[in-house]
Design a protein around this motif. Structure first.
Motif, short mmCIF file in Angstrom:
data_model
loop_
_atom_site.label_atom_id
_atom_site.label_comp_id
_atom_site.label_asym_id
_atom_site.label_seq_id
_atom_site.Cartn_x
_atom_site.Cartn_y
_atom_site.Cartn_z
N THR A 111 0.83 -1.21 0.00
CA THR A 111 0.00 0.00 0.00
C THR A 111 0.87 1.26 0.00
OG1 THR A 111 -0.19 -0.12 2.41
CG2 THR A 111 -2.00 -1.06 1.11
N SER A 112 2.02 1.22 0.65
CA SER A 112 2.93 2.38 0.65
C SER A 112 3.53 2.61 -0.73
CB SER A 112 4.07 2.17 1.67
OG SER A 112 3.55 2.10 2.97
N VAL A 113 3.84 1.52 -1.42
CA VAL A 113 4.40 1.63 -2.77
C VAL A 113 3.35 2.22 -3.71
CG1 VAL A 113 5.45 0.37 -4.68
CG2 VAL A 113 5.95 -0.30 -2.32
N GLN A 114 2.13 1.71 -3.63
CA GLN A 114 1.05 2.21 -4.48
C GLN A 114 0.76 3.69 -4.18
OE1 GLN A 114 -2.09 -0.53 -3.54
NE2 GLN A 114 -1.36 -2.06 -5.00
N ASP A 115 0.75 4.04 -2.90
CA ASP A 115 0.50 5.42 -2.50
C ASP A 115 1.59 6.34 -3.07
OD1 ASP A 115 -0.90 7.47 -0.92
OD2 ASP A 115 0.96 7.48 0.24
N TYR A 116 2.84 5.90 -2.99
CA TYR A 116 3.94 6.70 -3.53
C TYR A 116 3.77 6.92 -5.03
CZ TYR A 116 8.66 8.32 -4.47
OH TYR A 116 9.73 9.08 -4.87
N VAL B 154 4.47 5.53 -16.95
CA VAL B 154 5.08 4.22 -16.85
C VAL B 154 4.12 3.37 -16.02
CG1 VAL B 154 7.03 2.95 -15.86
CG2 VAL B 154 7.41 5.19 -16.94
N PRO B 155 3.78 2.18 -16.48
CA PRO B 155 2.84 1.35 -15.72
C PRO B 155 3.37 1.04 -14.32
CG PRO B 155 3.20 0.44 -17.91
CD PRO B 155 4.20 1.54 -17.73
N TYR B 156 2.45 0.95 -13.39
CA TYR B 156 2.82 0.66 -11.99
C TYR B 156 3.67 -0.60 -11.90
CZ TYR B 156 2.47 -0.70 -7.14
OH TYR B 156 2.78 -1.10 -5.86
#
Length: 142
Positions: free
Chosen positions: A53-58, A88-90
């Motif tokens: 979730t932190s990576v997605q939020d960033y 750039v795709p996630y």
């Protein structure tokens, strides 16, 4: 540079200006000259857990960092009207974001350790570090 680098006493390591700016001169010098400090930092990085979730939020909060080269050339505003192909795709950015967040967390852990380790250090008069804010004349130069 790897944590296990061995230096002879005559070798001098240089520290990149960006590292000094990111880490501070005292920490950068410590990492430049201490294999043990570099090993500790590497170990701390390996211990950091970064939730998905932190990576997605960033990724969502920093859209400007993930524009494609084509979108940059077209001058796309990442916070304005965009199309999915402008970014750039996630899935392509995820690993580098995770690495960056893990490294930042390791730096914070290292700074905490370093502050605790030097908390009781008293410098001899005249040999205080010029950047040490605990010294009343911390802006002096050697």
């Amino acid at each position: 540079m790897t944590p296990t680098d061995q230096l002879s006493p005559s070798q001098t390591l240089t520290v990149a200006e960006t590292a000094v700016a990111d880490l501070g001169s005292i920490v950068a010098a410590t990492l430049a000259h201490s294999p043990a400090a570099r090993t500790l930092l590497a170990d701390l990085e390996g211990e950091q857990h970064v939730p998905e979730t932190s990576v997605q939020d960033y990724y969502q909060r920093n859209r400007d960092r993930f524009l494609t080269p084509e979108a940059l050339r077209r001058g796309i505003d990442p916070f304005g009207v965009t199309a999915p192909q402008d970014f750039v795709p996630y899935t392509h950015a995820r690993d580098s974001i995770t690495h960056e967040l893990r490294r930042a967390a390791a730096h914070r852990a290292f700074f905490d350790w370093f502050d605790r380790a030097r908390a009781g250090v008293e410098y001899a008069v005249g040999h205080e570090h010029p950047g040490d804010p605990s010294h009343p004349d911390h802006e002096h130069r050697h």
